[in-house]
Design a protein around this motif. Structure first.
Motif, PDB file in Angstrom:
ATOM      1  N   ALA A 222      71.077  13.647   6.009  1.00  0.00           N
ATOM      2  CA  ALA A 222      71.743  12.663   6.910  1.00  0.00           C
ATOM      3  C   ALA A 222      70.757  11.308   6.774  1.00  0.00           C
ATOM      4  O   ALA A 222      71.500   9.969   6.720  1.00  0.00           O
ATOM      5  N   THR A 223      69.554  11.298   6.357  1.00  0.00           N
ATOM      6  CA  THR A 223      68.759  10.250   5.957  1.00  0.00           C
ATOM      7  C   THR A 223      69.301   9.498   4.723  1.00  0.00           C
ATOM      8  O   THR A 223      69.219   8.200   4.515  1.00  0.00           O
ATOM      9  N   PHE A 224      69.487  10.301   3.792  1.00  0.00           N
ATOM     10  CA  PHE A 224      70.249   9.801   2.558  1.00  0.00           C
ATOM     11  C   PHE A 224      71.337   8.820   2.856  1.00  0.00           C
ATOM     12  O   PHE A 224      71.594   7.846   2.488  1.00  0.00           O
ATOM     13  N   VAL A 225      72.461   9.540   3.534  1.00  0.00           N
ATOM     14  CA  VAL A 225      73.668   8.942   3.925  1.00  0.00           C
ATOM     15  C   VAL A 225      73.602   7.705   4.581  1.00  0.00           C
ATOM     16  O   VAL A 225      74.305   6.935   4.554  1.00  0.00           O
ATOM     17  N   LYS A 226      72.544   7.663   5.619  1.00  0.00           N
ATOM     18  CA  LYS A 226      72.318   6.514   6.206  1.00  0.00           C
ATOM     19  C   LYS A 226      72.121   5.047   5.553  1.00  0.00           C
ATOM     20  O   LYS A 226      72.369   4.105   5.782  1.00  0.00           O
ATOM     21  N   HIS A 227      71.553   5.524   4.166  1.00  0.00           N
ATOM     22  CA  HIS A 227      71.352   4.278   3.306  1.00  0.00           C
ATOM     23  C   HIS A 227      72.589   3.812   2.347  1.00  0.00           C
ATOM     24  O   HIS A 227      72.520   2.889   1.621  1.00  0.00           O
ATOM     25  N   LEU A 228      73.706   4.636   2.490  1.00  0.00           N
ATOM     26  CA  LEU A 228      74.932   4.483   1.642  1.00  0.00           C
ATOM     27  C   LEU A 228      75.762   3.466   2.402  1.00  0.00           C
ATOM     28  O   LEU A 228      75.911   3.568   3.527  1.00  0.00           O
ATOM     29  N   PRO A 229      76.179   2.400   1.510  1.00  0.00           N
ATOM     30  CA  PRO A 229      77.190   1.618   2.154  1.00  0.00           C
ATOM     31  C   PRO A 229      78.535   2.453   2.384  1.00  0.00           C
ATOM     32  O   PRO A 229      79.159   2.913   1.077  1.00  0.00           O
ATOM     33  N   VAL A 230      79.190   2.487   3.592  1.00  0.00           N
ATOM     34  CA  VAL A 230      80.231   3.044   4.003  1.00  0.00           C
ATOM     35  C   VAL A 230      81.354   2.100   4.313  1.00  0.00           C
ATOM     36  O   VAL A 230      81.058   1.211   5.211  1.00  0.00           O
ATOM     37  N   GLU A 231      82.538   2.242   3.639  1.00  0.00           N
ATOM     38  CA  GLU A 231      83.701   1.096   4.143  1.00  0.00           C
ATOM     39  C   GLU A 231      84.669   1.733   4.924  1.00  0.00           C
ATOM     40  O   GLU A 231      85.136   2.910   4.618  1.00  0.00           O
ATOM     41  N   ARG A 232      84.960   1.338   6.045  1.00  0.00           N
ATOM     42  CA  ARG A 232      86.138   1.607   7.049  1.00  0.00           C
ATOM     43  C   ARG A 232      87.614   1.363   6.390  1.00  0.00           C
ATOM     44  O   ARG A 232      87.751   0.398   6.155  1.00  0.00           O
ATOM     45  N   ARG A 233      88.109   2.329   6.472  1.00  0.00           N
ATOM     46  CA  ARG A 233      89.627   2.086   5.826  1.00  0.00           C
ATOM     47  C   ARG A 233      90.583   2.442   6.852  1.00  0.00           C
ATOM     48  O   ARG A 233      90.232   3.620   7.491  1.00  0.00           O
ATOM     49  N   VAL A 234      91.461   1.592   7.228  1.00  0.00           N
ATOM     50  CA  VAL A 234      92.674   1.827   8.270  1.00  0.00           C
ATOM     51  C   VAL A 234      93.901   1.819   7.501  1.00  0.00           C
ATOM     52  O   VAL A 234      94.235   0.573   6.917  1.00  0.00           O
ATOM     53  N   ASP A 235      94.657   2.502   7.319  1.00  0.00           N
ATOM     54  CA  ASP A 235      95.860   2.872   6.957  1.00  0.00           C
ATOM     55  C   ASP A 235      95.868   2.197   5.210  1.00  0.00           C
ATOM     56  O   ASP A 235      96.528   1.422   4.987  1.00  0.00           O
ATOM     57  N   GLY A 236      94.866   2.794   4.776  1.00  0.00           N
ATOM     58  CA  GLY A 236      94.816   2.343   3.435  1.00  0.00           C
ATOM     59  C   GLY A 236      94.100   1.028   2.909  1.00  0.00           C
ATOM     60  O   GLY A 236      93.935   0.763   1.819  1.00  0.00           O
ATOM     61  N   GLN A 237      93.823   0.314   4.092  1.00  0.00           N
ATOM     62  CA  GLN A 237      93.250  -1.088   3.803  1.00  0.00           C
ATOM     63  C   GLN A 237      91.625  -1.085   3.994  1.00  0.00           C
ATOM     64  O   GLN A 237      91.083  -0.315   4.825  1.00  0.00           O
ATOM     65  N   GLU A 238      91.099  -1.525   3.066  1.00  0.00           N
ATOM     66  CA  GLU A 238      89.513  -1.674   3.360  1.00  0.00           C
ATOM     67  C   GLU A 238      89.283  -2.772   4.313  1.00  0.00           C
ATOM     68  O   GLU A 238      89.738  -3.792   4.360  1.00  0.00           O
ATOM     69  N   GLY A 239      88.078  -2.303   5.060  1.00  0.00           N
ATOM     70  CA  GLY A 239      87.808  -3.215   6.233  1.00  0.00           C
ATOM     71  C   GLY A 239      86.175  -3.473   6.012  1.00  0.00           C
ATOM     72  O   GLY A 239      85.682  -3.406   4.941  1.00  0.00           O
TER      73      GLY A 239
END
Length: 370
Positions: A222-239
């Motif tokens: 979880a600590t590792f994932v905390k530092h990963l950039p995560v993009e929110r995707r809604v209906d296939g669109q990058e947010g």
């Protein structure tokens, strides 16, 4: 010592202080963090300097291990350890496997008889059901001989610790043992006595208790994932990039390893710390259970006569068969119609032919599965 002294050099050695009366540096002064992942099937480590972490938390150095049997390079080595007949440490990891196979193949040499040596593999699960700190734990090797679990675990950690020191000393100048903060990860579902056992084993391996932190494997993930950039995707669109670990966030971590499967649920508190929503759960359902079932199937497939012959004449055959299965196991997909071929060692095929003369299957060096 400042970060300016952390520069690449060759030939530097870190010397471990033997005098226990020398006080350790306080924990906040460490310059290197080394994390040891002691797994059921494979083990390894990574490390980073304080300076590198400030620039990029995900920039770490990992040891590369060479499997001599395949000449492949991996980020982890096999969790195996070999002791001499005098119960002295000999080898760890892929080197232990290679040495043990050499002993088996050279069993006519009375001074190097494999049955007199101690070869342990996948022994981590010996602590799974440990319920008392006073409980003495013995671990059986491949031939049924036993050594105290503390000896097996502490010598394994000692080897990994020394390997870290050797790698760091090749890259960084002026680093002392007391500059290194040590992290050892454990399954979340292990009992408190099992966790205490691993801490004691780390201390026996020469790691200063003030520079040691035991971390649960799902929490490390979880600590590792905390530092990963995560993009929110809604209906296939990058947010927009969202804060995965913002206050109030809840998440589940499933750590499916070789020995255990850990399931934890956490919530991020207002102060940024993480709290446990429910007690960690899971079980001894790791991938090694698949390997065990494969060997059960293989022995049933070739029959009791061939199995007995192999155990008496060439016991290394089942060890090799297990390794062959490990290589192809990730390729098995129950939802695909493709067959996966698992190569059988020569001695298993020969034993099968002797036990089942005249059968056409005896000439095929593979087992096909789908």
């Amino acid at each position: 010592m400042d970060d300016a002294r952390l520069q690449n050099i060759k030939g530097t050695t870190i010397y471990e202080r033997k005098d226990e009366n020398i006080p350790s540096k306080i924990e906040e002064n460490y310059l290197i963090v080394a994390a040891i992942d002691f797994g059921t099937t494979f083990s390894g480590y990574a490390y980073s300097s304080r300076h590198a972490f400030q620039i990029d938390p995900l920039k770490v150095t990992m040891k590369s291990w060479v499997d001599s049997s395949s000449s492949m390079i991996y980020n982890k080595t096999s969790t195996c350890i070999l002791f001499t007949k005098e119960k002295e440490f000999s080898e760890f990891g892929f080197d232990a496997e290679a040495k043990y196979l050499d002993l088996l193949l050279d069993d006519d040499n009375t001074d190097e008889r494999a049955k007199d040596w101690y070869f342990f593999r996948r022994f981590k699960m010996a602590l799974y059901e440990l319920q008392s700190g006073d409980q003495e734990v013995l671990i059986e090797d491949e031939t049924g001989k036993s050594l105290p679990a503390m000896v097996v675990f502490s010598e394994s950690l000692r080897y990994l610790k020394q390997s870290v020191i050797d790698c760091v000393s090749k890259q960084l100048i002026g680093i002392e043992l007391t500059d290194i903060k040590w992290i050892v990860t454990l399954p979340a579902i292990w009992s408190d006595p099992a966790k205490a056992f691993m801490r004691k084993a780390a201390l026996e391996a020469g790691i200063d208790s003030k520079m040691l932190t035991i971390v649960l494997e799902p929490e490390a993930a979880a600590t590792f994932v905390k530092h990963l950039p995560v993009e929110r995707r809604v209906d296939g669109q990058e947010g927009d990039v969202f804060k995965t670990f913002s206050s109030g966030s809840k998440y589940i971590v499933v750590d499916a390893g070789g020995g255990t499967v850990d399931i934890t649920a956490h919530e991020v508190r207002e102060d940024g710390h993480v709290g446990e929503l429910i007690k960690a759960t899971g079980g001894n359902w790791g991938s090694t259970t698949v390997d065990e079932e494969y060997l059960v199937f293989l022995k049933k497939f070739i029959g009791e006569t061939a199995t007995t012959l192999i155990n008496l004449k060439t016991p290394e055959a089942f060890f090799k068969a297990s390794r062959e299965f490990e290589k192809v196991k990730p390729k098995i997909n129950p939802e695909s119609g493709k067959k996966v071929r698992v190569r059988l060692p020569y001695h298993i095929r020969e034993a099968y032919k002797k036990a089942h003369p005249g059968q056409a299957h005896a000439k095929h060096p593979y087992i096909a599965t789908n």
